[in-house]
Design a protein around this motif. Structure first.
Motif, PDB file in Angstrom:
ATOM      1  N   TYR A  82       0.842  -1.207   0.000  1.00 42.06           N
ATOM      2  CA  TYR A  82       0.000   0.000   0.000  1.00 42.06           C
ATOM      3  C   TYR A  82       0.873   1.251   0.000  1.00 42.06           C
ATOM      4  O   TYR A  82       0.630   2.190  -0.780  1.00 42.06           O
ATOM      5  N   ARG A  83       1.917   1.274   0.842  1.00 39.89           N
ATOM      6  CA  ARG A  83       2.804   2.443   0.894  1.00 39.89           C
ATOM      7  C   ARG A  83       3.556   2.619  -0.416  1.00 39.89           C
ATOM      8  O   ARG A  83       3.751   3.751  -0.888  1.00 39.89           O
ATOM      9  N   PHE A  84       4.002   1.535  -1.014  1.00 43.68           N
ATOM     10  CA  PHE A  84       4.683   1.617  -2.312  1.00 43.68           C
ATOM     11  C   PHE A  84       3.761   2.226  -3.362  1.00 43.68           C
ATOM     12  O   PHE A  84       4.162   3.111  -4.125  1.00 43.68           O
ATOM     13  N   LEU A  85       2.524   1.753  -3.417  1.00 39.40           N
ATOM     14  CA  LEU A  85       1.597   2.249  -4.423  1.00 39.40           C
ATOM     15  C   LEU A  85       1.271   3.723  -4.212  1.00 39.40           C
ATOM     16  O   LEU A  85       1.205   4.493  -5.188  1.00 39.40           O
ATOM     17  N   LEU A  86       1.087   4.140  -2.964  1.00 36.82           N
ATOM     18  CA  LEU A  86       0.837   5.555  -2.711  1.00 36.82           C
ATOM     19  C   LEU A  86       2.023   6.408  -3.153  1.00 36.82           C
ATOM     20  O   LEU A  86       1.834   7.496  -3.720  1.00 36.82           O
ATOM     21  N   ALA A  87       3.241   5.935  -2.900  1.00 38.06           N
ATOM     22  CA  ALA A  87       4.423   6.679  -3.338  1.00 38.06           C
ATOM     23  C   ALA A  87       4.463   6.779  -4.859  1.00 38.06           C
ATOM     24  O   ALA A  87       4.811   7.833  -5.419  1.00 38.06           O
ATOM     25  N   GLU A  88       4.088   5.703  -5.518  1.00 39.11           N
ATOM     26  CA  GLU A  88       4.074   5.718  -6.980  1.00 39.11           C
ATOM     27  C   GLU A  88       2.972   6.626  -7.518  1.00 39.11           C
ATOM     28  O   GLU A  88       3.157   7.293  -8.549  1.00 39.11           O
ATOM     29  N   VAL A  89       1.833   6.650  -6.839  1.00 42.23           N
ATOM     30  CA  VAL A  89       0.757   7.574  -7.230  1.00 42.23           C
ATOM     31  C   VAL A  89       1.232   9.025  -7.112  1.00 42.23           C
ATOM     32  O   VAL A  89       1.049   9.833  -8.030  1.00 42.23           O
TER      33      VAL A  89
END
Length: 253
Positions: free
Chosen positions: A15-22
């Motif tokens: 989840y944290r990885f995806l938010l950073a990518e967003v």
């Protein structure tokens, strides 16, 4: 800049990885800000995935918010599904060199999207909600292409590459770590009931334009590609399909 990828993510770490990518994509491509807004607002991996799938699959009578709420509720109640999703994220990034990030797979890879929607329809099927599961499976096929029966059992860390022309039948069982290319059919012979579809063993890669039909009671497993010519009368499934000189990728267990 590509966000660094690693193996063995927890749901929270993914989840944290995806938010950073967003956040990175919003700054890199401001025109995509509105497209990504619903993902940036998600409070968990389950809600993030539910938002994206509902954006793709929404239709009259099943608008975005209805689907998103239903998907999120089911995912939050069944953490094993999201654990499998994390493994699928890692698989697509590890096995497809064209995949630039986890977010890239979520936004752009219809095989990945179809697999995650199947995980939801499969849970609905197991919960006895077979009509809704069948509707969702058909909606996925109409929008994304892969035709996956909601009863089919699919393991973790699975890659459906491209997804075009993929058909997976009702009693198919796919173990962990399998890769499926485009135009693959895992089908029954069409004239029997019960267990009638292939079983694919862990780690198998099924090449494009393959058809595997019926259930022999054993699993299809990987073998080394043939480097010599087969007998002209060989009835191995690959030879029957492609001719005896084609490199065979599958063998019977």
């Amino acid at each position: 800049m590509k966000v660094e990828k690693a193996n063995g993510h927890s749901r929270q770490a993914m989840y944290r990885f995806l938010l950073a990518e967003v956040d990175h994509m919003k700054s890199e491509e401001p025109v995509m800000h509105n497209l990504l807004a619903h993902l940036a607002e998600a409070s968990s991996l389950e809600q993030l995935l539910a938002c994206q799938l509902s954006t793709i699959l929404q239709t009259l009578g099943f608008e975005h918010d209805i689907l998103a709420d239903m998907f999120a509720e089911l995912l939050l109640a069944n953490p094993s599904i999201t654990n499998a999703v994390v493994s699928d994220f890692e698989a697509v990034c590890a096995r497809d060199p064209a995949c630039a990030s986890f977010l890239h797979a979520l936004l752009n890879y219809k095989g990945f999207q179809a697999l995650q929607a199947h995980r939801i329809s499969h849970q609905l099927w197991n919960d006895g909600r077979t009509q809704l599961a069948s509707w969702l499976a058909n909606r996925v096929s109409v929008v994304l292409g892969p035709d996956i029966h909601p009863a089919a059992r699919i393991g973790r860390g699975v890659l459906i590459d491209h997804g075009s022309g993929v058909v997976i039948g009702e009693t198919v069982v796919i173990d962990d770590g399998v890769s499926i290319m485009q135009n693959v059919t895992l089908g029954g012979t069409g004239n029997e009931t019960g267990d009638r579809h292939p079983k694919i063993a862990q780690g198998v890669m099924i090449g494009g334009v393959e058809g595997i039909w019926g259930s022999s009671g054993s699993k299809m497993t990987f073998a080394k590609p043939f480097i010599q010519e087969c007998d002209p009368y060989c009835r191995h499934p690959i030879c029957a399909l492609w001719g005896p000189t084609h490199p065979a990728l599958l063998a019977h267990a």
